[in-house]
Structure formats: C-alpha cells, structure tokens
Design an enzyme around this catalytic site. Structure first.
Site, PDB file in Angstrom:
ATOM      1  N   ASN A 154      -6.007  -2.448   0.809  1.00 52.58           N
ATOM      2  CA  ASN A 154      -5.870  -2.343   2.270  1.00 52.58           C
ATOM      3  C   ASN A 154      -4.854  -1.290   2.760  1.00 52.58           C
ATOM      4  OD1 ASN A 154      -3.785  -3.975   1.403  1.00 52.58           O
ATOM      5  ND2 ASN A 154      -3.901  -5.364   3.146  1.00 52.58           N
TER       6      ASN A 154
ATOM      7  N   THR B  54      -9.690   0.262  -6.817  1.00 59.44           N
ATOM      8  CA  THR B  54     -10.912   1.078  -6.884  1.00 59.44           C
ATOM      9  C   THR B  54     -11.265   1.596  -5.484  1.00 59.44           C
ATOM     10  OG1 THR B  54     -11.664  -0.025  -8.856  1.00 59.44           O
ATOM     11  CG2 THR B  54     -13.357   1.054  -7.530  1.00 59.44           C
TER      12      THR B  54
ATOM     13  N   ASP C   1      -5.964  -5.891 -17.588  1.00 55.38           N
ATOM     14  CA  ASP C   1      -5.214  -6.688 -18.570  1.00 55.38           C
ATOM     15  C   ASP C   1      -4.543  -5.799 -19.605  1.00 55.38           C
ATOM     16  OD1 ASP C   1      -5.886  -8.966 -17.294  1.00 55.38           O
ATOM     17  OD2 ASP C   1      -7.282  -9.730 -18.808  1.00 55.38           O
TER      18      ASP C   1
ATOM     19  N   CYS D 147      -2.117  -8.365   4.835  1.00 52.62           N
ATOM     20  CA  CYS D 147      -1.462  -9.536   4.250  1.00 52.62           C
ATOM     21  C   CYS D 147      -0.721 -10.304   5.336  1.00 52.62           C
ATOM     22  CB  CYS D 147      -0.517  -9.117   3.143  1.00 52.62           C
ATOM     23  SG  CYS D 147       0.686  -7.888   3.644  1.00 52.62           S
ATOM     24  N   THR D 148      -0.139  -9.586   6.288  1.00 46.87           N
ATOM     25  CA  THR D 148       0.639 -10.248   7.334  1.00 46.87           C
ATOM     26  C   THR D 148      -0.158 -10.462   8.624  1.00 46.87           C
ATOM     27  OG1 THR D 148       1.506  -8.111   7.964  1.00 46.87           O
ATOM     28  CG2 THR D 148       2.911  -9.439   6.546  1.00 46.87           C
TER      29      THR D 148
ATOM     30  N   ASP E 293      -4.822 -13.274  -5.648  1.00 50.14           N
ATOM     31  CA  ASP E 293      -4.529 -14.217  -6.738  1.00 50.14           C
ATOM     32  C   ASP E 293      -4.433 -13.555  -8.105  1.00 50.14           C
ATOM     33  OD1 ASP E 293      -4.472 -16.180  -4.928  1.00 50.14           O
ATOM     34  OD2 ASP E 293      -6.416 -17.082  -5.439  1.00 50.14           O
TER      35      ASP E 293
ATOM     36  N   GLY F 283      -1.380  -7.640  -4.113  1.00 46.61           N
ATOM     37  CA  GLY F 283      -2.794  -7.990  -4.071  1.00 46.61           C
ATOM     38  C   GLY F 283      -2.960  -9.477  -3.878  1.00 46.61           C
TER      39      GLY F 283
ATOM     40  N   LYS G 195      -1.965   2.402 -11.162  1.00 48.21           N
ATOM     41  CA  LYS G 195      -3.371   2.008 -11.293  1.00 48.21           C
ATOM     42  C   LYS G 195      -3.819   1.710  -9.868  1.00 48.21           C
ATOM     43  CE  LYS G 195      -6.848  -0.751 -11.437  1.00 48.21           C
ATOM     44  NZ  LYS G 195      -7.707  -0.384 -10.331  1.00 48.21           N
TER      45      LYS G 195
ATOM     46  N   GLU H 273       3.682  -9.156  -4.635  1.00 48.30           N
ATOM     47  CA  GLU H 273       3.488  -9.409  -3.205  1.00 48.30           C
ATOM     48  C   GLU H 273       2.034  -9.822  -3.058  1.00 48.30           C
ATOM     49  OE1 GLU H 273       5.668  -9.657  -0.934  1.00 48.30           O
ATOM     50  OE2 GLU H 273       7.379  -8.763  -1.940  1.00 48.30           O
TER      51      GLU H 273
HETATM   52  P1  NAP Z   1      -6.846  -7.809  -5.587  1.00 50.51           P
HETATM   53  O1  NAP Z   1      -8.282  -8.058  -5.749  1.00 50.51           O
HETATM   54  O2  NAP Z   1      -5.880  -8.796  -6.150  1.00 50.51           O
HETATM   55  O3  NAP Z   1      -6.573  -6.360  -6.218  1.00 50.51           O
HETATM   56  C1  NAP Z   1      -5.296  -5.777  -6.175  1.00 50.51           C
HETATM   57  C2  NAP Z   1      -5.179  -4.750  -7.270  1.00 50.51           C
HETATM   58  O4  NAP Z   1      -5.278  -5.390  -8.539  1.00 50.51           O
HETATM   59  C3  NAP Z   1      -6.280  -3.687  -7.253  1.00 50.51           C
HETATM   60  O5  NAP Z   1      -5.704  -2.464  -7.597  1.00 50.51           O
HETATM   61  C4  NAP Z   1      -7.214  -4.165  -8.365  1.00 50.51           C
HETATM   62  O6  NAP Z   1      -7.977  -3.114  -8.931  1.00 50.51           O
HETATM   63  C5  NAP Z   1      -6.203  -4.687  -9.356  1.00 50.51           C
HETATM   64  N1  NAP Z   1      -6.731  -5.609 -10.360  1.00 50.51           N
HETATM   65  C6  NAP Z   1      -7.858  -6.339 -10.356  1.00 50.51           C
HETATM   66  N2  NAP Z   1      -7.944  -7.075 -11.493  1.00 50.51           N
HETATM   67  C7  NAP Z   1      -6.849  -6.792 -12.219  1.00 50.51           C
HETATM   68  C8  NAP Z   1      -6.346  -7.240 -13.463  1.00 50.51           C
HETATM   69  N3  NAP Z   1      -6.989  -8.127 -14.216  1.00 50.51           N
HETATM   70  N4  NAP Z   1      -5.177  -6.745 -13.898  1.00 50.51           N
HETATM   71  C9  NAP Z   1      -4.485  -5.858 -13.168  1.00 50.51           C
HETATM   72  N5  NAP Z   1      -4.899  -5.389 -11.979  1.00 50.51           N
HETATM   73  C10 NAP Z   1      -6.076  -5.866 -11.500  1.00 50.51           C
HETATM   74  O7  NAP Z   1      -6.456  -7.656  -4.038  1.00 50.51           O
HETATM   75  P2  NAP Z   1      -7.186  -6.774  -2.932  1.00 50.51           P
HETATM   76  O8  NAP Z   1      -8.509  -7.378  -2.624  1.00 50.51           O
HETATM   77  O9  NAP Z   1      -7.127  -5.341  -3.290  1.00 50.51           O
HETATM   78  O10 NAP Z   1      -6.195  -6.966  -1.696  1.00 50.51           O
HETATM   79  C11 NAP Z   1      -6.263  -8.084  -0.861  1.00 50.51           C
HETATM   80  C12 NAP Z   1      -5.196  -9.090  -1.185  1.00 50.51           C
HETATM   81  O11 NAP Z   1      -3.938  -8.450  -1.233  1.00 50.51           O
HETATM   82  C13 NAP Z   1      -5.061 -10.169  -0.127  1.00 50.51           C
HETATM   83  O12 NAP Z   1      -4.907 -11.413  -0.746  1.00 50.51           O
HETATM   84  C14 NAP Z   1      -3.788  -9.779   0.621  1.00 50.51           C
HETATM   85  O13 NAP Z   1      -3.155 -10.835   1.270  1.00 50.51           O
HETATM   86  C15 NAP Z   1      -2.991  -9.194  -0.477  1.00 50.51           C
HETATM   87  N6  NAP Z   1      -1.958  -8.309   0.041  1.00 50.51           N
HETATM   88  C16 NAP Z   1      -0.659  -8.719  -0.024  1.00 50.51           C
HETATM   89  C17 NAP Z   1       0.350  -7.927   0.489  1.00 50.51           C
HETATM   90  C18 NAP Z   1       1.776  -8.368   0.408  1.00 50.51           C
HETATM   91  O14 NAP Z   1       2.632  -7.512   0.477  1.00 50.51           O
HETATM   92  N7  NAP Z   1       2.071  -9.646   0.271  1.00 50.51           N
HETATM   93  C19 NAP Z   1       0.048  -6.691   1.082  1.00 50.51           C
HETATM   94  C20 NAP Z   1      -1.293  -6.301   1.142  1.00 50.51           C
HETATM   95  C21 NAP Z   1      -2.280  -7.120   0.604  1.00 50.51           C
HETATM   96  P3  NAP Z   1      -9.551  -2.959  -8.552  1.00 50.51           P
HETATM   97  O15 NAP Z   1      -9.592  -2.572  -7.133  1.00 50.51           O
HETATM   98  O16 NAP Z   1     -10.004  -1.899  -9.472  1.00 50.51           O
HETATM   99  O17 NAP Z   1     -10.181  -4.288  -8.837  1.00 50.51           O
END
Ligand code: NAP
Length: 496
Positions: free
Chosen positions: A169, A195, A230, A298-299, A247, A245, A192, A264
């Site tokens: 995002n 995507t 991983d 996220c916020t 979970d 990201g 990393k 985060e």
């Molecule tokens: P996500 O699906 O958890 O992906 C985040 C990152 O992790 C991406 O770069 C993803 O790569 C990578 N990833 C996926 N599987 C992985 C693995 N097994 N090992 C290491 N990295 C891996 O999250 P998202 O859909 O991009 O973002 C939305 C989430 O982020 C929401 O839950 C939001 O609340 C949270 N968020 C939190 C904050 C905060 O500061 N608290 C800020 C912004 C967003 P790929 O894209 O290649 O799968």
C-alpha cells in the site's frame, strides 16, 4: 515514463531487472513474476523471479559492503542520503506512474508518496547525524560499593545486514522508512519489495544507485513473497528484519532467528465518538480516515463506535460526505479506486455479505465492478458480524452503536489488533482517560489515526506489531549499544 530515460537501464525487454552488487541484473531463473494492474486486471509489468543462489550472493556482498560502509564517516553517509532524496523527488513522475499502474494509487497521492519519501530520507540523514553523533559517559561511583575507577563510554553501532520487506500500500514510503535508518546507522540493506509495487520500488532503488552508494550496500531481490520470502527471512546472513504487512509478519516472527525484529502489522483502528463531539469534524475525519486510498491503509478508521444518542445524526453526516466521493480509475485521481487484487475484492465482498446476512443496515447500495468497490457505510453492525473485528482493507466501514464509553473501550480492547485508535470529544480530561484505557500503540484525540508525520513514534501492540517505528526509533532499533570501559588503577575525582 516508467522504465525509460534515466530508468532505461533497469529494464530488459519487458522485464524489470533486480539490483545486486551495484548493477541491474537478469535472474538466472529465466522466470518472471507478473504484476497485475488492479484497474485493467491485465499484466502491467514483469519483474525477475530471483533464485536462492542469487539471494545467497546478495547476502555475501551485503555483508562485505557493510564492513566498509561502517567505516564511512557519518557526515558522508548523510550526504549520500540527501543526494538520493533529491534524485527521488526530482524523478517523482515515473515512480508515481508505477504506483498508479501497480497499486491503483490515486494520481495526486502517488506523487505525494514519493515526495514524502524524499523528505523522510533527508530527515533521517539529519536525525542520524544528531543521534548517532552522541554517546554516553558513565562513571562507576554512582552504583553502591564502587569507587570512581571505571569510565564507561557507550556508542551505537550497526547491526549488519538489514532485511526490509514493505507492503503493497505504500511500497516506496515504507521501503525508504527502513532503508534510510538502516543506511545512516551503518548497516547494509537487502530489500524485498511487495510484488504489487515492485516496479515503483525498483525505480526508487535506482535513485539510490544514481546517488553513488557503494556497490553491494543496497540490493533489491524481486519475486513472490510466498516463494522467496522464507528463504530470505530465515537466511543466516540477515541480522535484522524490518517488516510491514499483514499476518505474514506473525509467521515471520515465529520463524526468524535471534535477531531484532521490527514488525508493523495490521490494525482495526476504532473511532470512539462521544455525545459532546463536533459531529462535522467527526464526519470529515471518518470519511478521510476510512475511505482514503479506498481504505487500504493500516491506520484507516476501521470501526466507528458511536454513542447511540448521536448515531443517527452522525451517520447522516457521513452518508452525505460518502455520496460526494468520486469513484473510478486512479489516473483520474478518483477518491475510490480499484482495490489491489481480485482476491482482496472477494475478501471484502465476503465481509459485506456476512454483515448483510446478519442484518446490518446498508447506507448505500453495494456495488462492485471488477476490483472496484463503491464506498459503503454499514450501520447497526453487531459484534457477531465478521466486519466488527476483521480488517477489510477496502472502502467498507462498519458503525457500531454503543450505550456507554466503557462499551466502546471494551470493543476496542477485545480486538486482537492494537495499532491506533481515536476519540472525539470536547472534554480533554475524558479524552485522556479514554486514551489511557485504549490498548493501542497510539490514540489520536479529535483526529483520525495517522502514521505521519514520519518522525513521530509509530507502533502497534498485540497482533499489530513488535517494536516502534518513526525515524528516531527506527535508527535506534537498527543499532546496538557498544561499551568500552576504562579501568583506572586508583579512584580519580575531577578537580580533586
Ligand atoms: P502482506 O501480504 O503481509 O505482504 C507484505 C510483504 O510481505 C510483501 O512484500 C509480500 O511480498 C511479503 N511476503 C509475503 N509472504 C512472505 C513470506 N513468506 N516471507 C516474507 N515476506 C513475505 O501484506 P500486504 O497485503 O502487502 O499489506 C496489507 C497489510 O499490511 C494490512 O494488514 C495492513 O494493515 C498492513 N500494513 C501495516 C502497516 C503498519 O505500519 N502497521 C502499514 C501498512 C500496511 P509479495 O507481495 O510478493 O507477496
């Protein structure tokens, strides 16, 4: 245009290269990962699917480059960061274009993200010079039983190789919020990118390349997180992980070794509205907080907890503002743009249908075309509905009517998330008591939750994260304290 002009060398044919050892390279896998444009739902870009051997190589060069980077004077590290920030801001247009095409970010917000990122890098350079230029000096006779025979000098030293994984995002902003503190503190950095957002990140990395950082200090490995993630997070060469990201972060925390983690993660930010609140202010903040970037923040305000006596008035005010939101493609700078993927749109729809089945009131008609979901306010949501607890990450906002402030606080604290929350009231004493009672990393009084300004501490508790971000906290997190103790043969007292 993305991939042209000064960015021409980062693409080969129609596949963007990855960055290692100071060069743009093609992966030996011969495979590419497609990036789907959320608006057209067609392939927009392709990036390299890097191999495990390429990750190994990057880790090796990152380790070697870090050793000499740590010997680079602090002012010089800062100088290079300032240079990268200026290049980033100068070339905001192609980077913003990639954000529009990859993640459907509204045009103006896309530019803002790049400019804000440049500002973050510069601020980080300045803050690093200030806080890393200082250490502490302790003397032993303050602790019982000691004479003044020991002088302890402490300073902050780098951790080594920092692995940065941002989400889709804010791919550029949440990448530089990890890259800049890591570099100013003397670490090397392996990125990393998500995507969706990878191409914007590759452009941003090229700005650092053009600034003249040493070879191997920054690398960017592309590929699907599910395939390469991983291997990266469990790699023995990694000395720190900074992840933003969902979970996925919880799973990484369980697998990572004994290294510092900055996580985060998700949020379900509650907005508690008291009877004395300025309802026009509340409605404006709910619409901005809940629907900006189609709720994919996220916020974002993710649940409104409003006192029953004022709920009808507030819902009407929010409804009339929602009606004014523009819906359409990011190129037209619409308020509501397609959500990032079809699976995300399906997930949001699942939450909406569950609420419908269980009797929520729809303030607008539910409408979806492809990944585009029209903004939807759901009134009379009850705790047995999934949307009361789950993070939709879309333009759908539940309203729960509460009979007491305690009920609102209870709902907020019963969540497994604890990122931010907000409270609207004119009574500052009440606001402080509610803020203290809310189990979240931050509480905003009379404003929607927000991550910025970027130098403010930013942290989640419970499933929302580990550690704290914000420029100063990130620099500190990416360092370790080192002490040197001078032992004197006899006690020494100044002016003695
Ligand atoms: P996500 O699906 O958890 O992906 C985040 C990152 O992790 C991406 O770069 C993803 O790569 C990578 N990833 C996926 N599987 C992985 C693995 N097994 N090992 C290491 N990295 C891996 O999250 P998202 O859909 O991009 O973002 C939305 C989430 O982020 C929401 O839950 C939001 O609340 C949270 N968020 C939190 C904050 C905060 O500061 N608290 C800020 C912004 C967003 P790929 O894209 O290649 O799968």
């Amino acid at each position: 245009m993305a991939g042209s002009g000064i960015f021409g060398e980062i693409i080969d044919g129609d596949v963007f290269k990855y960055y290692a050892d100071g060069e743009w390279k093609k992966s030996s896998s011969g495979k590419a990962v497609s990036i789907i444009n959320p608006t057209t739902r067609k392939t927009q870009y392709k990036v390299q699917a890097c191999t495990q051997e390429e990750v190994n190589k990057v880790m090796e060069t990152a380790k070697a480059a870090q050793k000499s980077w740590a010997k680079t004077p602090l002012w010089k590290r800062a100088e290079l960061l300032h240079k990268a920030a200026a290049i980033l801001k100068e070339h905001r247009a192609p980077i913003a274009e990639a954000l529009i095409k990859e993640i459907a970010k509204p045009a103006k917000d896309a530019v803002t993200e790049v400019v804000r990122s440049g500002d973050l890098v510069s601020y980080c350079a300045e803050e690093g010079v200030r806080i890393l230029g200082q250490g502490t000096f302790l003397v032993s006779d303050s602790f019982p039983g000691n004479e003044r025979t020991k002088y302890c000098l402490t300073s902050k030293i780098p951790l080594g190789v920092v692995l940065a994984i941002p989400p889709f995002n804010y791919p550029v902003n949440l990448a530089v919020s990890k890259i800049a503190p890591a570099l100013i503190a003397g670490n090397s950095l392996v990125l990393k990118p998500p995507t969706q957002g990878a191409v914007a990140c590759l452009h941003m990395v090229h700005c650092f390349h053009l600034a003249g950082f040493p070879k191997g200090l920054i690398s960017c490995i592309t590929g699907k997180g599910s395939e390469i993630g991983d291997f990266l997070t469990m790699h023995p060469g990694v000395n720190c992980i900074s992840f933003t990201g969902g979970d996925t972060g919880i799973a990484i925390s369980k697998k990572a070794g004994m290294i510092p983690l900055q996580m985060e993660l998700g949020g379900k930010d509650a907005c508690i509205v008291l009877e004395d609140a300025d309802l026009d202010l509340v409605a404006a903040n709910i619409v901005k907080g809940g629907f900006s970037y189609s709720g994919q923040r996220c916020t974002a305000v993710k649940v409104v907890l409003v006192m029953e006596s004022i709920a009808d008035t507030l819902v009407e005010k929010v409804k009339s503002k929602v009606a004014k939101l523009t819906v359409g493609p990011p190129e037209d700078d619409c308020d509501i743009t397609p959500v990032v993927s079809e699976s995300s749109a399906n997930f949001i729809e699942g939450l909406v249908m569950d609420a419908k089945q269980k009797g929520a009131t729809f303030c607008q008609e539910y409408k979806r075309e492809g990944n585009l979901i029209w903004p939807l306010l759901l009134d009379h949501v009850r705790p047995d509905m999934r949307i009361a607890w789950e993070e939709p990450f879309g333009p759908v906002l539940p309203v729960i009517r509460i009979g007491s402030v305690e009920e609102g606080i209870h709902h907020c604290n019963a969540s497994n998330f604890g990122l931010q929350g907000c409270v609207f009231t004119k009574d500052i004493n009440k606001a402080m008591l509610i803020s203290d009672a809310m189990e979240t990393g931050t509480v905003q009084i009379n404003s929607a939750p927000a991550r910025g300004p970027d130098h403010f501490p930013f942290q989640g508790i419970k499933d929302s994260g580990i550690g704290s971000q914000g420029i100063t906290n990130s620099i500190n997190m990416m360092t370790k304290v080192k002490s040197t103790v001078i032992n004197l043969p006899t006690p020494s007292y100044t002016m003695g």
